[in-house]
Design an enzyme around this catalytic site. Structure first.
Site: not given
Ligand code: SAH
Ligand code: SF4
Length: 379
Positions: A92, A108, A115, A119, A122, A188-189, A218, A241-243, A360
């Site tokens: 997407e 985006c 991926c 996580c 996600c 994806g990453e 990212s 993406s720290l979280h 995502c």
């Molecule tokens: N894999 C990379 C880039 C794609 S994800 C990464 O993780 O950075 C892009 C962003 O969306 C990341 O910051 C990810 O943590 C965030 N993301 C994923 N799932 C989410 C959700 N359910 N709600 C809010 N942000 C989310």
């Molecule tokens: Fe992959 Fe980014 Fe989603 Fe983590 S947040 S599963 S790295 S796409």
């Protein structure tokens, strides 16, 4: 004409396109390249190139992204497209228009189908890894989304068959403005697919004409990729993406933290920052009672200050496979204030397209994922 192989038209380098054209006069490759990239037009629209030649190219390189679903939200300012790739994989792309910010239009982009990083919160991570995307598949997302936006806004000619066939459409208008910013924040990453992603960055920069400072990669924290980015020849932006700002919680939310824990990640970020002088952003999806308490903010402060990083807060978008909710509006604002009071730069990101699942991997996610347990709350 060169045999097509498995690659799509947007995978060809300029030299390869020249070879594919065979005995055609040299200026044809310039016309096609300029039309496909700088003007973001479909072959059908490039009427300055003979029709027979365009048809031969289309026949030789039939692999193109086919939109299966398009949806529009935010009063027409957000367009989400689900594409089917040549082998049936789906990815997407989201196009977001920001009328308040000088008419900026951001796309985006997805870098992989699925991926492997897993996580928990996600939707893409819940679905698992399918395959890497090619350079052409990334670049074509930008061009295809722009073309759909343009045709839907009525501000340009109709898009080609490849961006219209068989799709489901909901919503109304969307921006037809030129794309000004790219974020690799789709599925994806990107750092796990570094070389094709970097080629896509180069193509978008050199040929589509998007400035390096308007391109953001990212990452969930793949340290070798961050180190390579520190040495790269274009100063693109880095978002991490720290979280979570402690290893116990981050190990649970972002399993790759076990491989590259926070201290190793911060050192790589320092290397990037000192090499590029580009300010890093830390992404933080606020999850109710998991990472949205003052203790969490207080742990984040020294990391953000050490890197002069900018913190982007976004309330978690609910996904079918994760049982915890996003933080309340009040909690988001209190968390932001806690950071700003400590001298950290913070932006609360809007939840663009939340009514069309524009986070995502969510449009694709469906409801097949099973719920995982919430991470343990740290006290
Ligand atoms: N894999 C990379 C880039 C794609 S994800 C990464 O993780 O950075 C892009 C962003 O969306 C990341 O910051 C990810 O943590 C965030 N993301 C994923 N799932 C989410 C959700 N359910 N709600 C809010 N942000 C989310
Ligand atoms: Fe992959 Fe980014 Fe989603 Fe983590 S947040 S599963 S790295 S796409």
């Amino acid at each position: 004409m060169t045999p097509p192989g498995a690659r799509g038209l947007y995978d060809l380098t300029r030299a390869e396109l020249g070879e594919a054209l065979g005995d055609e006069p040299g200026y044809r490759v310039d016309q096609l390249w300029e039309g496909m990239y700088a003007q973001m037009r479909s072959l059908e629209e490039l009427t300055n190139v003979p029709k027979g030649l365009r048809q031969r190219l289309a026949d030789a390189y039939p692999n193109t992204l086919r939109p299966t679903t398009q949806s529009v939200s935010d009063n027409g300012d957000t367009l989400k497209v689900l594409w089917e790739l040549a082998d049936g994989a789906t990815v997407e792309t989201v196009l977001m228009h920001y009328p308040q910010q000088g008419g900026r239009t951001t796309v985006c982009v997805s870098s992989q189908a699925g991926c492997a990083m897993g996580c928990s919160f996600c939707a893409t991570g819940q679905a698992g890894f399918e395959r890497h995307l090619s350079t052409g598949e990334m670049v074509e997302q930008v061009i295809g989304a722009h073309r759909i936006g343009r045709s839907r806004s009525g501000s340009g000619s109709t898009s080609s068959g490849s961006t219209n066939s068989g799709s489901t459409i909901s919503g109304n208008r969307v921006s037809g403005n030129r794309v000004s910013n790219i974020v690799f924040m789709g599925m994806g990453e990107p750092m796990a697919n570094f070389d094709p992603t970097w080629e896509a960055v180069r193509r978008l920069h050199d040929d589509v004409g998007i400035g390096a400072r308007h391109i953001t990669i990212s990452t969930v924290g793949l340290v070798p990729g961050i180190r390579r980015l520190a040495e790269a020849d274009l100063p693109v932006n880095l978002a991490v993406s720290l979280h979570a700002a402690d290893d116990d919680l981050r190990n649970e939310l972002v399993p790759i933290n076990r491989r590259w824990p926070l201290e190793v990640l911060m050192e790589a970020c320092e290397q990037y920052f000192s090499a590029t002088r580009r300010r890093i952003s830390f992404e933080w999806a606020l999850i109710s009672d998991v990472n949205d308490r003052f203790e969490d903010a207080d742990r984040l402060v020294p990391l953000a200050r050490r890197l002069s990083a900018h913190v982007n807060l976004i309330p978690l978008n609910p996904t079918p496979g994760y049982e915890v909710r996003g933080s309340s509006r009040n909690r988001v604002h209190a968390f932001a204030r806690r950071l700003t009071d400590a001298g950290v730069n913070v932006t609360i990101r809007d939840t663009r397209g939340s009514d069309i699942d524009a986070a995502c991997g969510q449009l694709r996610a469906g409801h097949e994922a099973t719920a995982v347990r919430a991470p343990r709350r740290l006290s």
